[in-house]
Design an enzyme around this catalytic site. Sequence first.
Site, short mmCIF file in Angstrom:
data_model
loop_
_atom_site.label_atom_id
_atom_site.label_comp_id
_atom_site.label_asym_id
_atom_site.label_seq_id
_atom_site.Cartn_x
_atom_site.Cartn_y
_atom_site.Cartn_z
N LEU A 55 0.83 -1.19 0.00
CA LEU A 55 0.00 0.00 0.00
C LEU A 55 0.87 1.25 0.00
CD1 LEU A 55 -2.66 1.51 0.23
CD2 LEU A 55 -2.48 1.25 2.71
N ASP A 56 1.79 1.34 0.96
CA ASP A 56 2.59 2.55 1.13
C ASP A 56 4.02 2.16 1.46
OD1 ASP A 56 3.57 5.06 1.66
OD2 ASP A 56 2.63 5.20 3.61
N PRO A 57 4.97 2.19 0.55
CA PRO A 57 4.83 2.64 -0.82
C PRO A 57 4.24 1.52 -1.67
CG PRO A 57 7.06 1.97 -0.48
CD PRO A 57 6.36 1.80 0.84
N ASP A 60 -0.18 3.54 -3.49
CA ASP A 60 -0.31 5.00 -3.45
C ASP A 60 0.59 5.67 -4.49
OD1 ASP A 60 1.93 4.22 -1.90
OD2 ASP A 60 1.87 6.08 -0.75
#
Length: 147
Positions: A55-57, A60
């Site tokens: 998800l992050d990184p 996104d």
Amino acid sequence: LVISLLAYAYHAALIKSAIKGRMHVVTASYVSPAMKDSDTEAKRAGIVVMNGIGLDPGIDHLYAVKTISEVHEKGGKIDRLLSYCGGVPASECSGNPLVYKFSCSSRCVLLALSNSASYLSRGKQVDITGSGLMGYAKPYFISTKKE
């Protein structure tokens, strides 16, 4: 192609196996020193190892690139992009002293705080050491009241 949903602790061994089998690898993990040690071997084997594609990184950043491309296609210009990924829940929903909603290993979240960071700000690269990372943290207040 190997898309790993394993815990981060197994990714170095997974990458070594993928090198032997000449299979590309995608993980959601940050790059650990043990994973980094396989970089030369992976390149020699002709495989791509993509890490941090969670998800992050990950998601996104893909959406940021997509959005920036759409703006550029329409003749627009991006002056600044701030990414605040992984929303923080209301404290009554977190259930832990860090007031953080864990969807992965809490150990991984805490280990990530020791990673260094680099980003571009107004055309200049900013580098932050892992030990100084939390010194850059800022509170953000989001109002849900409609005016």
